[in-house]
Design a protein around this motif. Structure first.
Motif, PDB file in Angstrom:
ATOM      1  N   GLN A 214       0.833  -1.211   0.000  1.00  0.00           N
ATOM      2  CA  GLN A 214       0.000   0.000   0.000  1.00  0.00           C
ATOM      3  C   GLN A 214       0.861   1.252   0.000  1.00  0.00           C
ATOM      4  O   GLN A 214       0.603   2.192  -0.747  1.00  0.00           O
ATOM      5  CB  GLN A 214      -0.943   0.004   1.209  1.00  0.00           C
ATOM      6  CG  GLN A 214      -2.074  -0.985   1.086  1.00  0.00           C
ATOM      7  CD  GLN A 214      -2.947  -1.023   2.324  1.00  0.00           C
ATOM      8  OE1 GLN A 214      -2.546  -0.591   3.401  1.00  0.00           O
ATOM      9  NE2 GLN A 214      -4.147  -1.560   2.170  1.00  0.00           N
ATOM     10  N   GLU A 215       1.884   1.271   0.842  1.00  0.00           N
ATOM     11  CA  GLU A 215       2.747   2.453   0.916  1.00  0.00           C
ATOM     12  C   GLU A 215       3.480   2.695  -0.395  1.00  0.00           C
ATOM     13  O   GLU A 215       3.607   3.833  -0.851  1.00  0.00           O
ATOM     14  CB  GLU A 215       3.755   2.318   2.054  1.00  0.00           C
ATOM     15  CG  GLU A 215       4.628   3.550   2.189  1.00  0.00           C
ATOM     16  CD  GLU A 215       5.521   3.546   3.414  1.00  0.00           C
ATOM     17  OE1 GLU A 215       6.406   4.423   3.468  1.00  0.00           O
ATOM     18  OE2 GLU A 215       5.346   2.707   4.309  1.00  0.00           O
ATOM     19  N   LEU A 216       3.970   1.622  -1.005  1.00  0.00           N
ATOM     20  CA  LEU A 216       4.718   1.766  -2.251  1.00  0.00           C
ATOM     21  C   LEU A 216       3.809   1.914  -3.465  1.00  0.00           C
ATOM     22  O   LEU A 216       4.280   2.267  -4.552  1.00  0.00           O
ATOM     23  CB  LEU A 216       5.647   0.561  -2.456  1.00  0.00           C
ATOM     24  CG  LEU A 216       6.696   0.299  -1.375  1.00  0.00           C
ATOM     25  CD1 LEU A 216       7.534  -0.910  -1.736  1.00  0.00           C
ATOM     26  CD2 LEU A 216       7.572   1.503  -1.137  1.00  0.00           C
ATOM     27  N   GLY A 217       2.537   1.607  -3.301  1.00  0.00           N
ATOM     28  CA  GLY A 217       1.598   1.699  -4.415  1.00  0.00           C
ATOM     29  C   GLY A 217       1.817   0.619  -5.458  1.00  0.00           C
ATOM     30  O   GLY A 217       1.699   0.878  -6.657  1.00  0.00           O
ATOM     31  N   ILE A 218       2.168  -0.585  -4.984  1.00  0.00           N
ATOM     32  CA  ILE A 218       2.421  -1.697  -5.895  1.00  0.00           C
ATOM     33  C   ILE A 218       1.649  -2.929  -5.426  1.00  0.00           C
ATOM     34  O   ILE A 218       1.165  -2.973  -4.297  1.00  0.00           O
ATOM     35  CB  ILE A 218       3.928  -2.028  -5.993  1.00  0.00           C
ATOM     36  CG1 ILE A 218       4.501  -2.418  -4.628  1.00  0.00           C
ATOM     37  CG2 ILE A 218       4.699  -0.870  -6.599  1.00  0.00           C
ATOM     38  CD1 ILE A 218       5.948  -2.854  -4.661  1.00  0.00           C
ATOM     39  N   THR A 219       1.577  -3.929  -6.296  1.00  0.00           N
ATOM     40  CA  THR A 219       0.924  -5.188  -5.946  1.00  0.00           C
ATOM     41  C   THR A 219       1.918  -6.121  -5.267  1.00  0.00           C
ATOM     42  O   THR A 219       3.137  -5.880  -5.300  1.00  0.00           O
ATOM     43  CB  THR A 219       0.380  -5.893  -7.201  1.00  0.00           C
ATOM     44  OG1 THR A 219       1.496  -6.277  -8.020  1.00  0.00           O
ATOM     45  CG2 THR A 219      -0.560  -4.992  -7.985  1.00  0.00           C
ATOM     46  N   GLN A 220       1.394  -7.188  -4.677  1.00  0.00           N
ATOM     47  CA  GLN A 220       2.280  -8.178  -4.070  1.00  0.00           C
ATOM     48  C   GLN A 220       3.145  -8.849  -5.131  1.00  0.00           C
ATOM     49  O   GLN A 220       4.296  -9.191  -4.869  1.00  0.00           O
ATOM     50  CB  GLN A 220       1.470  -9.217  -3.294  1.00  0.00           C
ATOM     51  CG  GLN A 220       0.898  -8.663  -2.008  1.00  0.00           C
ATOM     52  CD  GLN A 220       0.237  -9.724  -1.148  1.00  0.00           C
ATOM     53  OE1 GLN A 220       0.399 -10.918  -1.365  1.00  0.00           O
ATOM     54  NE2 GLN A 220      -0.512  -9.277  -0.151  1.00  0.00           N
ATOM     55  N   ASN A 221       2.600  -9.028  -6.322  1.00  0.00           N
ATOM     56  CA  ASN A 221       3.398  -9.597  -7.410  1.00  0.00           C
ATOM     57  C   ASN A 221       4.573  -8.699  -7.748  1.00  0.00           C
ATOM     58  O   ASN A 221       5.692  -9.168  -7.965  1.00  0.00           O
ATOM     59  CB  ASN A 221       2.546  -9.817  -8.659  1.00  0.00           C
ATOM     60  CG  ASN A 221       1.550 -10.935  -8.496  1.00  0.00           C
ATOM     61  OD1 ASN A 221       1.611 -11.708  -7.546  1.00  0.00           O
ATOM     62  ND2 ASN A 221       0.632 -11.034  -9.421  1.00  0.00           N
TER      63      ASN A 221
ATOM     64  N   LEU B 120       5.970  -6.502  -5.754  1.00  0.00           N
ATOM     65  CA  LEU B 120       6.894  -6.532  -4.616  1.00  0.00           C
ATOM     66  C   LEU B 120       7.764  -7.779  -4.676  1.00  0.00           C
ATOM     67  O   LEU B 120       8.983  -7.704  -4.480  1.00  0.00           O
ATOM     68  CB  LEU B 120       6.123  -6.484  -3.298  1.00  0.00           C
ATOM     69  CG  LEU B 120       6.966  -6.513  -2.025  1.00  0.00           C
ATOM     70  CD1 LEU B 120       7.938  -5.335  -1.978  1.00  0.00           C
ATOM     71  CD2 LEU B 120       6.075  -6.522  -0.797  1.00  0.00           C
ATOM     72  N   ALA B 121       7.156  -8.905  -4.966  1.00  0.00           N
ATOM     73  CA  ALA B 121       7.927 -10.150  -5.086  1.00  0.00           C
ATOM     74  C   ALA B 121       8.981 -10.015  -6.177  1.00  0.00           C
ATOM     75  O   ALA B 121      10.137 -10.434  -5.996  1.00  0.00           O
ATOM     76  CB  ALA B 121       6.991 -11.317  -5.386  1.00  0.00           C
ATOM     77  N   GLU B 122       8.611  -9.405  -7.285  1.00  0.00           N
ATOM     78  CA  GLU B 122       9.565  -9.214  -8.385  1.00  0.00           C
ATOM     79  C   GLU B 122      10.727  -8.322  -7.956  1.00  0.00           C
ATOM     80  O   GLU B 122      11.881  -8.607  -8.270  1.00  0.00           O
ATOM     81  CB  GLU B 122       8.842  -8.602  -9.584  1.00  0.00           C
ATOM     82  CG  GLU B 122       9.677  -8.540 -10.836  1.00  0.00           C
ATOM     83  CD  GLU B 122       8.897  -8.002 -12.020  1.00  0.00           C
ATOM     84  OE1 GLU B 122       9.395  -7.055 -12.662  1.00  0.00           O
ATOM     85  OE2 GLU B 122       7.802  -8.522 -12.293  1.00  0.00           O
ATOM     86  N   LEU B 123      10.424  -7.245  -7.219  1.00  0.00           N
ATOM     87  CA  LEU B 123      11.485  -6.364  -6.720  1.00  0.00           C
ATOM     88  C   LEU B 123      12.456  -7.117  -5.815  1.00  0.00           C
ATOM     89  O   LEU B 123      13.651  -6.816  -5.785  1.00  0.00           O
ATOM     90  CB  LEU B 123      10.884  -5.197  -5.932  1.00  0.00           C
ATOM     91  CG  LEU B 123      10.305  -4.042  -6.706  1.00  0.00           C
ATOM     92  CD1 LEU B 123       9.606  -3.066  -5.765  1.00  0.00           C
ATOM     93  CD2 LEU B 123      11.384  -3.324  -7.491  1.00  0.00           C
ATOM     94  N   MET B 124      11.920  -8.095  -5.076  1.00  0.00           N
ATOM     95  CA  MET B 124      12.730  -8.856  -4.141  1.00  0.00           C
ATOM     96  C   MET B 124      13.410 -10.054  -4.799  1.00  0.00           C
ATOM     97  O   MET B 124      14.177 -10.761  -4.165  1.00  0.00           O
ATOM     98  CB  MET B 124      11.869  -9.334  -2.971  1.00  0.00           C
ATOM     99  CG  MET B 124      11.313  -8.206  -2.134  1.00  0.00           C
ATOM    100  SD  MET B 124      10.219  -8.807  -0.841  1.00  0.00           S
ATOM    101  CE  MET B 124      11.392  -9.628   0.227  1.00  0.00           C
ATOM    102  N   GLY B 125      13.106 -10.285  -6.081  1.00  0.00           N
ATOM    103  CA  GLY B 125      13.685 -11.422  -6.777  1.00  0.00           C
ATOM    104  C   GLY B 125      13.047 -12.741  -6.385  1.00  0.00           C
ATOM    105  O   GLY B 125      13.695 -13.785  -6.408  1.00  0.00           O
TER     106      GLY B 125
END
Length: 69
Positions: free
Chosen positions: A9-16, A18-23
């Motif tokens: 919510q804070e970053l304005g992104i989906t969980q998918n 976020l997972a991609e950002l984290m590899g």
């Protein structure tokens, strides 16, 4: 999982995203249940800190531009 949701919510992104950002694969979050692995928690904290710093820096740059005009 509340931490993951609040970060998204804070970053304005989906969980998918976020997972991609984290590899990670997007199913990784569901495997964590209630306990986030320590290395993933550190990664999440750093992503949020980076986002907040960029947002703060953007505000400073905009203030400087305003003062110059």
């Amino acid at each position: 999982m509340d931490k993951v949701k609040s970060i998204c919510q804070e970053l304005g992104i989906t969980q998918n995203e976020l997972a991609e950002l984290m590899g990670l694969h997007y199913t990784a979050f569901s495997k964590w249940k209630e306990k986030i692995p320590k290395n993933a928690e550190i990664c999440l904290d750093l992503l949020v800190e980076n986002y907040r710093l960029k947002k703060h820096l953007k505000g400073i740059k905009e203030a400087i531009i305003t003062l110059q005009n």
